[in-house]
Enzyme design. Structure first.
Site, PDB file in Angstrom:
ATOM      1  N   GLY A 178      25.698 111.187  -6.237  1.00  0.00           N
ATOM      2  CA  GLY A 178      26.321 111.166  -4.923  1.00  0.00           C
ATOM      3  C   GLY A 178      27.054 109.870  -4.678  1.00  0.00           C
ATOM      4  O   GLY A 178      27.209 109.038  -5.577  1.00  0.00           O
ATOM      5  N   GLN A 179      27.500 109.696  -3.440  1.00  0.00           N
ATOM      6  CA  GLN A 179      28.272 108.507  -3.090  1.00  0.00           C
ATOM      7  C   GLN A 179      27.432 107.247  -3.208  1.00  0.00           C
ATOM      8  O   GLN A 179      27.913 106.202  -3.628  1.00  0.00           O
ATOM      9  CB  GLN A 179      28.799 108.644  -1.665  1.00  0.00           C
ATOM     10  CG  GLN A 179      29.604 107.431  -1.204  1.00  0.00           C
ATOM     11  CD  GLN A 179      29.864 107.460   0.275  1.00  0.00           C
ATOM     12  OE1 GLN A 179      29.363 108.325   0.977  1.00  0.00           O
ATOM     13  NE2 GLN A 179      30.630 106.513   0.757  1.00  0.00           N
ATOM     14  N   GLY A 227      24.668 106.860  -5.100  1.00  0.00           N
ATOM     15  CA  GLY A 227      24.043 106.624  -6.395  1.00  0.00           C
ATOM     16  C   GLY A 227      23.536 107.891  -7.047  1.00  0.00           C
ATOM     17  O   GLY A 227      23.854 109.010  -6.629  1.00  0.00           O
ATOM     18  N   LEU A 228      22.741 107.697  -8.099  1.00  0.00           N
ATOM     19  CA  LEU A 228      22.207 108.810  -8.878  1.00  0.00           C
ATOM     20  C   LEU A 228      20.925 109.356  -8.266  1.00  0.00           C
ATOM     21  O   LEU A 228      20.213 108.658  -7.552  1.00  0.00           O
ATOM     22  CB  LEU A 228      21.905 108.351 -10.306  1.00  0.00           C
ATOM     23  CG  LEU A 228      23.087 107.956 -11.200  1.00  0.00           C
ATOM     24  CD1 LEU A 228      22.568 107.382 -12.505  1.00  0.00           C
ATOM     25  CD2 LEU A 228      23.972 109.157 -11.479  1.00  0.00           C
ATOM     26  N   LYS A 263      16.055 109.012  -5.716  1.00  0.00           N
ATOM     27  CA  LYS A 263      17.428 108.629  -5.369  1.00  0.00           C
ATOM     28  C   LYS A 263      17.577 107.128  -5.589  1.00  0.00           C
ATOM     29  O   LYS A 263      16.870 106.329  -4.979  1.00  0.00           O
ATOM     30  CB  LYS A 263      17.704 108.991  -3.909  1.00  0.00           C
ATOM     31  CG  LYS A 263      19.134 108.789  -3.463  1.00  0.00           C
ATOM     32  CD  LYS A 263      19.294 109.294  -2.025  1.00  0.00           C
ATOM     33  CE  LYS A 263      20.719 109.174  -1.539  1.00  0.00           C
ATOM     34  NZ  LYS A 263      20.873 109.711  -0.165  1.00  0.00           N
ATOM     35  N   ASP A 272      25.739 117.158   9.288  1.00  0.00           N
ATOM     36  CA  ASP A 272      26.416 117.492   8.025  1.00  0.00           C
ATOM     37  C   ASP A 272      25.770 118.724   7.397  1.00  0.00           C
ATOM     38  O   ASP A 272      25.504 118.756   6.198  1.00  0.00           O
ATOM     39  CB  ASP A 272      26.361 116.305   7.067  1.00  0.00           C
ATOM     40  CG  ASP A 272      27.297 116.494   5.870  1.00  0.00           C
ATOM     41  OD1 ASP A 272      28.276 117.251   6.008  1.00  0.00           O
ATOM     42  OD2 ASP A 272      27.040 115.906   4.806  1.00  0.00           O
TER      43      ASP A 272
END
Length: 736
Positions: A28-29, A31-32, A48, A141
């Protein structure tokens, strides 16, 4: 801590606490996300990994806000947060692992669902969302990409990175979410009720479950936003009549007439299905709200979590509300977090695998300060403790330890160790520089200064030489300053450059050589910029049209975020992507609309002045951003292509037919639209992007728009994937 591979070579196994890191689950934005397996129980978790050095402070604050929100929510259909680990470079969130994947992929594989299966998923989503709203939390979201499935195909709502606490009747301002699922008031850039915005998103999700397509869709972003604002969509005949009325009530442009969660749960289609099991409800917990007599009775860990939520930025007001005799929202949230902390105490791991790492991840543990009854708990033999300053402000445990270690290193260099203890608890109290308490990366303005305190005999304790003293020798202060510029503070080996005070500047350069101060290399990085303004005069346009054009211009520029200050004012931030970090200073500016000429009768179509005021950041980049916005404001027909504003040329990927599935949903929309606008301008036929391999073109959710890194700042769009063309053309016809 090694394991032998097939080739006989030693391979290092990475651990986060007792969890062994294995395959990557996603990216994702921030990180992994990796799979973690407990070394004793073999329990699987999702870890995360957030790289602190590569993210801005505002993004890291949102990660801390997500942690605090997940502590507030305990629901069977919300992804659970187990623990948090950290070291100097990374932050590790240990989350519940679910093996069923995303609801989006499930829809791609199965196509549109039966009303019975769609109702099962919808009930679980509404149940979890109702629990969030009852705790004043709005997700903001919601989309199939952020809805995960467990092994029994039950929903887990994930990714609370864009979530916000909405206290009382206050309204939210941040424009966030994905354009296909965002409500009209968010698209228009107005203040909005986050609860009603979530209801709109749930209506779009229910439509996608039943139809296999989205109610609002277009290859052109501008056209898509216009469709969302109009709220006109095609209702397929195969949707049950009862469900059609529910969808129309949820996807309602007028927020005041939009259904609430209470009305949805009483709707006949939601209740229908006699043999269908009811969604699992959490056991209701009654938390006793009592009075807090003094500051000493306030738990510092809970106070940190509340500050991370973002809506309690005024620390003094928060403390005043907590000490109030009356019940209020602040006290309710405080005791909910305290109840969670008491039921799930975070303590040191007992059985850890052997580690030879220099900086292994350490678990965030509870401070040994107070229990829920205001009494001190017995201290654990742990270095993860919380230091408290003279003013009563807690310092994070890792920060306190490293301050003490830095003091020990300084004393070993100078030999001045007689008056200072080596224990982090008994060392002189540390006064950190003010920083947002919710931030995991408070930016120090210099090396921490150990404040000397008078001993009982009246002689002051010695100050460690690593702390520049105003009254010290100038050359020594200069030497220490140069040394600290290389080493950084104890916690961060690379500090952000701060504008030094006149007092500090006088210590940086000896008074005998003022030329050095004038030609200092600091001048290349620190510039006291004057306020810069650019004016744009617009004639024969109503105010509403000008505001709409400004919002559309903001949305058409990648990496630009904005928020609404008033009816005629906006604040925006542009962050360049790619290139060295030193060139990525964001541009912050304010936009004000003022009426300049004409009588009241002509005010609707008079002369307006749009003022762009640079608040901070590079002047040249500010001018380029304003030129792009100005071109769109003055255009009466097709908008110009959004210019590439970055200082590097490798930031923008043109249409390659392989759009990444991760990142912000809007950013790749912008990339595609830029190419489309460019083709139209050159008289070429604009081609739609190719279908990604994962989204089969033959399926009901065939095509998708890519996702890239989203814009940052207050109006940042979240990480995730977005859906562009969900379904065949016949399912996407718009009503005339």
């Amino acid at each position: 801590m090694t394991s032998t591979g097939k080739d006989g070579g030693a391979q290092h196994a990475q651990y986060v606490g007792p969890y062994r890191l294995e395959k990557t689950l996603g990216k994702g934005q921030t990180g992994l996300v990796k799979l973690g397996v407990h070394c004793v129980t073999c329990q699987k978790v999702a870890i995360k990994i957030v790289n602190r050095e590569k993210l801005s402070e505002s993004v890291l604050m949102k990660v801390e806000r997500e942690i605090a929100i997940l502590k507030l929510i305990e629901h069977p259909h919300v992804l659970k947060l187990h623990d948090v680990y950290e070291n100097k470079k990374y932050l590790y969130l240990v989350l519940e692992h679910v093996s069923g994947g995303e609801l989006f992929d499930y829809l791609v594989k199965k196509g549109r669902l039966t009303p019975k299966e769609a109702r099962k998923f919808f009930r679980q989503i509404i149940s979890a969302l109702d629990f969030c709203h009852s705790h004043s939390i709005c997700h903001r979201d919601l989309k199939p990409e952020n809805l995960l499935l467990d092994e029994k195909n039950n929903i887990r709502i994930a990714d609370f990175g864009m979530a916000s606490l909405q206290v009382g009747d206050s309204l939210l301002e941040t424009s966030c979410g994905s354009p296909h699922y965002a409500c009209p008031e968010v698209i228009r850039g107005e203040k909005y009720d986050g609860r009603k915005a979530d209801v709109w998103s749930c209506g779009v999700i229910l439509f996608a479950l039943l139809v296999g397509a989205l109610p609002f869709d277009d290859d052109n972003l501008r056209q898509l936003l216009e469709k969302v604002k109009r709220g006109v969509f095609h209702m397929p005949h195969f949707i049950p009549p009862d469900c059609q009325s529910l969808l129309r009530g949820m996807i309602e442009v007028d927020a005041a007439r939009r259904l609430t969660l209470e009305h949805i749960q009483k709707h006949i289609w939601y209740i229908g299905g006699k043999n269908e099991p009811e969604p699992e409800q959490p056991i209701p917990r009654k938390v006793q709200i009592r009075s807090l007599p003094s500051l000493e009775d306030i738990d510092p860990d809970v106070l940190d979590s509340m500050h991370s939520l973002g809506c309690f930025r005024d620390r003094n007001k928060l403390l005043q509300d907590l000490l109030s005799e009356e019940e209020n929202q602040e006290k309710m949230i405080y005791f909910l977090l305290l109840d969670r902390k008491e039921r799930y105490p975070s303590q040191e791991d007992e059985d850890l695998p052997p580690r030879n790492e220099i900086d292994p991840p350490r678990k965030r543990v509870d401070s040994p300060m107070l229990n829920r009854h205001g009494k001190r708990r017995p201290e654990r033999k742990s270095m993860e403790v919380l230091s408290v300053t003279d003013g009563g402000s807690p310092v994070p445990a890792r920060r306190a330890i490293e301050m003490a270690q830095h003091g020990q290193r300084s004393r070993s260099i100078s030999g001045a160790s007689s008056g200072l203890s080596t224990s982090p608890l008994s060392s002189p109290r540390v006064t950190p520089h003010p920083s947002p308490r919710g931030s995991p990366l408070p930016t120090p303005k210099g090396t921490p200064v150990h404040t000397p305190k008078e001993s009982p005999a009246g002689t002051p304790n010695p100050t460690p030489p690593s702390s520049p003293s105003v009254g010290g020798v100038p050359w020594r202060a200069r030497l220490n300053s140069i040394k600290n510029s290389f080493l950084g503070s104890p916690r961060f080996h690379r500090r952000k450059l701060q504008v030094p005070t006149p007092e500090e500047m006088s210590n940086l350069t000896p008074e005998s050589s003022p030329e050095l101060a004038k030609k200092s290399w600091f001048g290349n990085f620190i510039s006291l910029e004057k306020e810069e303004q650019i004016f744009v005069v617009i004639k024969d346009k109503p105010l509403s049209s000008i505001k709409a054009d400004i919002v559309h211009a903001f949305l058409s520029i990648p990496s630009l975020s904005h928020s609404v200050i008033s009816q005629t004012s906006f604040r925006a931030e542009y962050k360049a992507t790619g290139g060295p970090a030193v060139f990525q200073k964001p541009v912050k500016f304010q936009v004000d609309i003022t009426y300049t000429e004409g009588g009241e009768a002509q005010k609707e179509n008079g002369i307006y002045s749009v003022t762009f005021t640079l608040l901070s950041g590079p002047s040249r980049r500010f001018k380029r951003v304003v030129e792009t916005i100005q071109a769109q404001l003055l255009s009466t027909h097709d908008p110009p292509a959004a210019q590439h504003l970055s200082d590097t040329t490798n930031c923008m990927e043109m249409m390659t037919g392989r759009l990444s599935k991760c990142g912000s949903p809007l950013s790749n929309f912008f990339d595609v639209i830029k190419q489309l606008f460019s083709d139209e301008k050159n008289g070429q036929a604009a081609q739609a992007p190719s279908t990604p391999a994962k989204r089969s073109a033959h399926g009901p959710l065939g095509d998708s728009a890519a996702a890239g890194p989203g814009p940052g700042g207050d109006a940042e769009y979240p990480t995730g994937k977005d859906t562009a063309k969900m379904g065949p053309p016949t399912a996407r016809r718009e009503q005339p």
